[in-house]
Write a protein that holds these residues in place. Structure first.
Motif, short mmCIF file in Angstrom:
data_model
loop_
_atom_site.label_atom_id
_atom_site.label_comp_id
_atom_site.label_asym_id
_atom_site.label_seq_id
_atom_site.Cartn_x
_atom_site.Cartn_y
_atom_site.Cartn_z
N ILE A 43 -0.16 -7.71 6.07
CA ILE A 43 0.97 -7.00 5.49
C ILE A 43 0.95 -5.56 6.01
N THR A 44 2.09 -5.11 6.53
CA THR A 44 2.21 -3.73 7.01
C THR A 44 3.09 -2.94 6.05
N TRP A 45 2.62 -1.78 5.65
CA TRP A 45 3.29 -0.97 4.62
C TRP A 45 3.58 0.40 5.22
N ARG A 46 4.83 0.84 5.12
CA ARG A 46 5.20 2.20 5.56
C ARG A 46 5.79 2.95 4.38
N ILE B 26 0.15 1.56 6.88
CA ILE B 26 -1.02 1.03 6.18
C ILE B 26 -0.98 -0.48 6.34
N VAL B 27 -2.08 -1.05 6.76
CA VAL B 27 -2.11 -2.49 7.05
C VAL B 27 -3.21 -3.16 6.23
N TRP B 28 -2.82 -4.17 5.49
CA TRP B 28 -3.81 -5.02 4.81
C TRP B 28 -3.90 -6.33 5.56
N HIS B 29 -5.10 -6.81 5.78
CA HIS B 29 -5.21 -8.13 6.41
C HIS B 29 -6.52 -8.79 6.02
N GLY B 30 -6.50 -10.10 6.10
CA GLY B 30 -7.69 -10.90 5.92
C GLY B 30 -8.05 -11.53 7.25
N ASN B 31 -9.29 -11.88 7.41
CA ASN B 31 -9.75 -12.44 8.68
C ASN B 31 -10.57 -13.70 8.39
N SER C 65 -9.55 -6.38 4.21
CA SER C 65 -9.66 -4.96 4.58
C SER C 65 -8.29 -4.30 4.62
N VAL C 66 -8.30 -2.99 4.46
CA VAL C 66 -7.08 -2.20 4.59
C VAL C 66 -7.35 -1.10 5.61
#
Length: 258
Positions: free
Chosen positions: A2-5, A16-21, A79-80
């Protein structure tokens, strides 16, 4: 992912980017113009270099880096990443951009309150991604809302970006009504690297994004204002660790349907 501006964070933060791996395969992060703050609530990221694996702190800040870096994550990772604009950390009381160049520093080593980051990591583990991104936005706003952005630095960075990295330092100095030496000194103080180095990274990123669509690499090198094909390959290898042709083949492979 998810990308947040955020509109109110726009002077300081690009995204700001939240992602799982879900993979433990090593991955390469190529040079870019942002200072990146990263926090992991689940799992861990490690820096891989020369066969050595160096685990990173759960919350840290990485400055503008000029060469590719290889990382490896644990199978479960949450992580963010906060992408600060090149000029955002000038006048920040905890560190200068020059201290961060090509370096990664834990947030506790920077003197940020441990309780704040414990709260951040706990919130990341208990909130859904969008709630957590709102929480991050509020936290960053509280830290940086009183930090005044240097208008000259913002103009200089945007001028380099608008030229796709092709502007020369002499032209930047002329447009600034400063000497070349004054321009370089002022830029390094505010951004952490020289205007030439930032321009090279911007140009590399422009080429990297254009590779998958380029029919002829010689034309791409010409359009990106490299002296010749040899200069193009040398500079690209310096930033990526591989040649433009090898990278293009990899990008084409990624775009190919299963």
């Amino acid at each position: 992912m998810i990308t947040w501006r955020s509109k109110r964070l726009e002077p300081y933060v690009d995204k700001i980017v939240w992602h799982g791996n879900g993979t433990t395969e090593p991955f390469t992060v190529y040079p870019d113009i942002y200072h990146v703050m990263g926090c992991q609530s689940i799992g861990q990221i490690a820096h891989v270099s020369g066969g050595h694996i160096q685990p990173l702190e759960s919350a840290g800040l990485t400055g503008i880096h000029q060469k590719p870096k290889v990382f490896q994550a644990t199978a479960s990772l949450s992580s963010v990443l906060i992408y600060f604009k090149p000029e955002a950390l000038y006048r920040w009381r905890l560190c200068s951009p020059r201290e961060l160049t090509d370096a990664s520093v834990s947030l506790t080593d920077l003197g940020m309150r441990p309780a704040m980051w414990e709260q951040l990591l706990e919130s990341q583990a208990t909130m859904n991604p969008r709630e957590f991104l709102c929480f991050i936005e509020e936290m960053i706003w509280d830290i940086f809302k009183n930090n005044e952005i240097d208008l000259w630095a913002s103009w200089a960075v945007n001028r380099i970006r608008s030229s796709n990295g092709s502007i020369r330092v002499g032209q930047l100095a002329e447009e600034s009504a400063l000497s070349r030496r004054q321009t370089e000194r002022r830029f390094v103080e505010r951004i952490g690297i020289s205007p030439k180095a930032l321009a090279q990274i911007v140009r590399f990123q422009h080429v990297l994004q254009s590779l998958k669509f380029a029919e002829r690499l010689t034309q791409l090198a010409y359009d990106a204002d490299y002296y010749d094909q040899s200069h193009f390959i040398k500079e690209f290898r310096k930033r990526s660790g591989t040649t433009p042709k090898q990278m293009q083949d990899l990008e084409i492979l990624r775009l190919r349907p299963e």
